[in-house]
Scaffold this motif. Structure first.
Motif, PDB file in Angstrom:
ATOM      1  N   GLY B  86       0.822  -1.202   0.000  1.00 31.08           N
ATOM      2  CA  GLY B  86       0.000   0.000   0.000  1.00 31.08           C
ATOM      3  C   GLY B  86       0.857   1.253   0.000  1.00 31.08           C
ATOM      4  O   GLY B  86       2.083   1.178   0.111  1.00 31.08           O
ATOM      5  N   ILE B  87       0.199   2.394  -0.157  1.00 28.00           N
ATOM      6  CA  ILE B  87       0.920   3.672  -0.182  1.00 28.00           C
ATOM      7  C   ILE B  87       0.582   4.419   1.106  1.00 28.00           C
ATOM      8  O   ILE B  87      -0.557   4.820   1.309  1.00 28.00           O
ATOM      9  CB  ILE B  87       0.507   4.515  -1.412  1.00 28.00           C
ATOM     10  CG1 ILE B  87       0.720   3.709  -2.707  1.00 28.00           C
ATOM     11  CG2 ILE B  87       1.285   5.832  -1.444  1.00 28.00           C
ATOM     12  CD1 ILE B  87       0.208   4.390  -3.963  1.00 28.00           C
ATOM     13  N   PRO B  88       1.543   4.576   2.018  1.00 28.29           N
ATOM     14  CA  PRO B  88       1.241   5.153   3.338  1.00 28.29           C
ATOM     15  C   PRO B  88       0.703   6.586   3.256  1.00 28.29           C
ATOM     16  O   PRO B  88      -0.235   6.929   3.963  1.00 28.29           O
ATOM     17  CB  PRO B  88       2.587   5.135   4.068  1.00 28.29           C
ATOM     18  CG  PRO B  88       3.538   4.363   3.222  1.00 28.29           C
ATOM     19  CD  PRO B  88       2.954   4.210   1.859  1.00 28.29           C
ATOM     20  N   TRP B  98       8.271  13.169  -5.955  1.00 30.35           N
ATOM     21  CA  TRP B  98       8.472  12.384  -4.735  1.00 30.35           C
ATOM     22  C   TRP B  98       8.566  10.897  -5.067  1.00 30.35           C
ATOM     23  O   TRP B  98       7.699  10.329  -5.702  1.00 30.35           O
ATOM     24  CB  TRP B  98       7.350  12.601  -3.710  1.00 30.35           C
ATOM     25  CG  TRP B  98       7.723  11.972  -2.397  1.00 30.35           C
ATOM     26  CD1 TRP B  98       8.469  12.541  -1.406  1.00 30.35           C
ATOM     27  CD2 TRP B  98       7.408  10.638  -1.958  1.00 30.35           C
ATOM     28  NE1 TRP B  98       8.645  11.636  -0.393  1.00 30.35           N
ATOM     29  CE2 TRP B  98       8.023  10.469  -0.687  1.00 30.35           C
ATOM     30  CE3 TRP B  98       6.701   9.569  -2.513  1.00 30.35           C
ATOM     31  CZ2 TRP B  98       7.917   9.273   0.036  1.00 30.35           C
ATOM     32  CZ3 TRP B  98       6.605   8.378  -1.803  1.00 30.35           C
ATOM     33  CH2 TRP B  98       7.208   8.251  -0.532  1.00 30.35           C
ATOM     34  N   THR B  99       9.655  10.271  -4.639  1.00 27.90           N
ATOM     35  CA  THR B  99       9.835   8.844  -4.845  1.00 27.90           C
ATOM     36  C   THR B  99      10.373   8.213  -3.569  1.00 27.90           C
ATOM     37  O   THR B  99      11.153   8.835  -2.853  1.00 27.90           O
ATOM     38  CB  THR B  99      10.802   8.570  -6.011  1.00 27.90           C
ATOM     39  OG1 THR B  99      11.041   7.158  -6.112  1.00 27.90           O
ATOM     40  CG2 THR B  99      12.146   9.265  -5.814  1.00 27.90           C
ATOM     41  N   SER B 100       9.925   6.997  -3.283  1.00 26.94           N
ATOM     42  CA  SER B 100      10.480   6.299  -2.124  1.00 26.94           C
ATOM     43  C   SER B 100      11.685   5.483  -2.560  1.00 26.94           C
ATOM     44  O   SER B 100      12.429   4.962  -1.756  1.00 26.94           O
ATOM     45  CB  SER B 100       9.426   5.372  -1.511  1.00 26.94           C
ATOM     46  OG  SER B 100       9.142   4.313  -2.404  1.00 26.94           O
ATOM     47  N   GLY B 101      11.843   5.345  -3.873  1.00 28.68           N
ATOM     48  CA  GLY B 101      12.955   4.562  -4.393  1.00 28.68           C
ATOM     49  C   GLY B 101      13.889   5.453  -5.180  1.00 28.68           C
ATOM     50  O   GLY B 101      14.120   6.592  -4.814  1.00 28.68           O
TER      51      GLY B 101
HETATM   52  N1  LIG Z   1       1.347   0.093  -6.289  1.00 29.64           N
HETATM   53  C1  LIG Z   1       2.057   0.703  -5.333  1.00 29.64           C
HETATM   54  N2  LIG Z   1       2.252   0.111  -4.119  1.00 29.64           N
HETATM   55  C2  LIG Z   1       2.981   0.709  -3.151  1.00 29.64           C
HETATM   56  N3  LIG Z   1       3.573   1.928  -3.290  1.00 29.64           N
HETATM   57  C3  LIG Z   1       3.419   2.576  -4.458  1.00 29.64           C
HETATM   58  C4  LIG Z   1       2.662   2.003  -5.544  1.00 29.64           C
HETATM   59  N4  LIG Z   1       2.673   2.896  -6.561  1.00 29.64           N
HETATM   60  C5  LIG Z   1       3.407   3.937  -6.142  1.00 29.64           C
HETATM   61  N5  LIG Z   1       3.863   3.767  -4.887  1.00 29.64           N
HETATM   62  C6  LIG Z   1       4.667   4.718  -4.095  1.00 29.64           C
HETATM   63  O1  LIG Z   1       4.470   6.012  -4.604  1.00 29.64           O
HETATM   64  C7  LIG Z   1       5.725   6.606  -4.950  1.00 29.64           C
HETATM   65  C8  LIG Z   1       5.530   7.517  -6.134  1.00 29.64           C
HETATM   66  O2  LIG Z   1       5.220   6.745  -7.296  1.00 29.64           O
HETATM   67  P1  LIG Z   1       5.583   7.340  -8.723  1.00 29.64           P
HETATM   68  O3  LIG Z   1       5.222   6.327  -9.754  1.00 29.64           O
HETATM   69  O4  LIG Z   1       4.964   8.686  -8.823  1.00 29.64           O
HETATM   70  O5  LIG Z   1       7.161   7.559  -8.663  1.00 29.64           O
HETATM   71  P2  LIG Z   1       8.332   6.471  -8.747  1.00 29.64           P
HETATM   72  O6  LIG Z   1       7.788   5.161  -9.195  1.00 29.64           O
HETATM   73  O7  LIG Z   1       9.062   6.496  -7.460  1.00 29.64           O
HETATM   74  O8  LIG Z   1       9.256   7.069  -9.903  1.00 29.64           O
HETATM   75  P3  LIG Z   1       8.928   7.096 -11.462  1.00 29.64           P
HETATM   76  O9  LIG Z   1       8.907   8.536 -11.852  1.00 29.64           O
HETATM   77  O10 LIG Z   1      10.061   6.361 -12.101  1.00 29.64           O
HETATM   78  O11 LIG Z   1       7.595   6.438 -11.688  1.00 29.64           O
HETATM   79  C9  LIG Z   1       6.662   5.454  -5.198  1.00 29.64           C
HETATM   80  O12 LIG Z   1       7.999   5.828  -5.000  1.00 29.64           O
HETATM   81  C10 LIG Z   1       6.154   4.427  -4.171  1.00 29.64           C
HETATM   82  O13 LIG Z   1       6.695   4.701  -2.894  1.00 29.64           O
END
Ligand SMILES: Nc1ncnc2c1ncn2[C@@H]1O[C@H](COP(=O)(O)OP(=O)(O)OP(=O)(O)O)[C@@H](O)[C@H]1O
Ligand SMILES: [Mg+2]
Lengths: 132, 137
Positions: B86-88, B98-101
């Motif tokens: 999930g997404i906290p 914003w990215t967690s990775g």
């Molecule tokens: N299906 C999911 N389950 C859990 N966390 C998620 C999920 N989708 C997104 N997130 C969280 O939301 C954040 C933002 O997602 P987002 O796709 O916007 O950026 P990203 O994947 O980190 O980078 P990118 O620009 O390469 O997509 C992620 O870094 C992750 O922590």
């Protein structure tokens, strides 16, 4: 896993992306390109994306990283052939490809790398030549 | 009133190659529904972002793709679902950059801009579901 072939023309490495680019193949290409720059002493990298139907955040990051790495290795990267629909989508997605040079086609890209033309460098706050 | 005109087709999202497969399925449907090239490109790009999130953060899951019809106007609806962590903080996750990775943090926020309808349902015990719709203009 397929790999994207890298051709060498003089001191330019040419990559023409012809497949719907899978993430692991994009990452392998990024690594292969860095290695080939070192092995060949290439001064330029030309990435032809005219066959790419989308550029998402992953491919965008691959392109930006490749440009940054090649710069450190004393080579310049030019991306050519982006389709208009891809460009429009890229902007709305929020990707800036900052620091990446772009050109309309391979010929113009090669001309930039040969130092005959100056390309467009996508960079924030650096585009005020128009309002003179 | 919206009614599904096709049964949704389910695609597994468990590997990089699956992300490509979902993109291609959505492209084919968008062509069939006569979306403009720009709208096809926007929808396929959003699909790519969300399918990758399902794979990378959700630990894999599936995508359901359906053709909609609203008073003769075609639309494409896609559900992405996983049973990951999930997404906290959804507001934070939807912030540009914003990215967690090690990503660019543009997937969720960018995908939202590229489609007409965008909904996220996420909780630590349920995983994440994202629903998007794009209508033909
Ligand atoms: N299906 C999911 N389950 C859990 N966390 C998620 C999920 N989708 C997104 N997130 C969280 O939301 C954040 C933002 O997602 P987002 O796709 O916007 O950026 P990203 O994947 O980190 O980078 P990118 O620009 O390469 O997509 C992620 O870094 C992750 O922590
Ligand atoms: Mg993402």
């Amino acid at each position: 896993m397929d790999r994207v072939p890298i051709l060498r023309i003089g001191d330019v490495l040419l990559v023409s992306i012809q497949v719907d680019l899978q993430d692991d193949i994009a990452l392998a290409l990024q690594d292969d390109l860095s290695q080939r720059i070192v092995d060949t002493g290439a001064k330029g990298v030309l990435i032809d994306i005219s066959a790419l139907e989308i550029v998402d955040s992953f491919v965008g990051r691959m392109i930006s990283t490749t440009a940054a790495v090649s710069r450190v290795l004393d080579a310049e990267t030019v991306v050519v052939g982006m389709q208009p629909a891809v460009a429009i989508t890229l902007v709305e997605l929020g990707l800036t490809l900052s620091g990446v040079r772009t050109a309309l086609d391979v010929d113009r890209g090669l001309a930039i790398l040969a130092g005959r033309e100056s390309g467009v460098v996508a960079e924030a706050d650096d585009d005020d030549q128009l309002d003179d | 009133m919206t009614s599904s005109t096709t049964e949704p087709t389910t695609y597994a999202v468990a590997a990089d190659a699956d992300v490509v497969r979902v993109r291609q399925a959505v492209r084919d449907l968008a062509v069939q529904a006569k979306f403009s090239l720009v709208d096809q490109t926007k929808l396929v790009t959003a699909t790519s972002e969300l399918a990758r999130n399902t794979l990378v953060y959700g630990g894999g899951g599936e995508a359901l793709v359906a053709l909609l019809d609203k008073a003769g106007r075609p639309g494409i609806e896609i559900w992405f679902r996983d049973e990951g962590p999930g997404i906290p903080d959804l507001d934070l996750a939807l912030t540009d950059g914003w990215t967690s990775g090690g990503g660019m943090g543009l997937g969720l926020s960018g995908a939202k801009r590229l489609v007409d309808e965008f909904e996220v349902d996420t909780a630590p015990d349920r995983g994440t579901r994202v629903r998007i719709v794009k209508w033909r203009r």
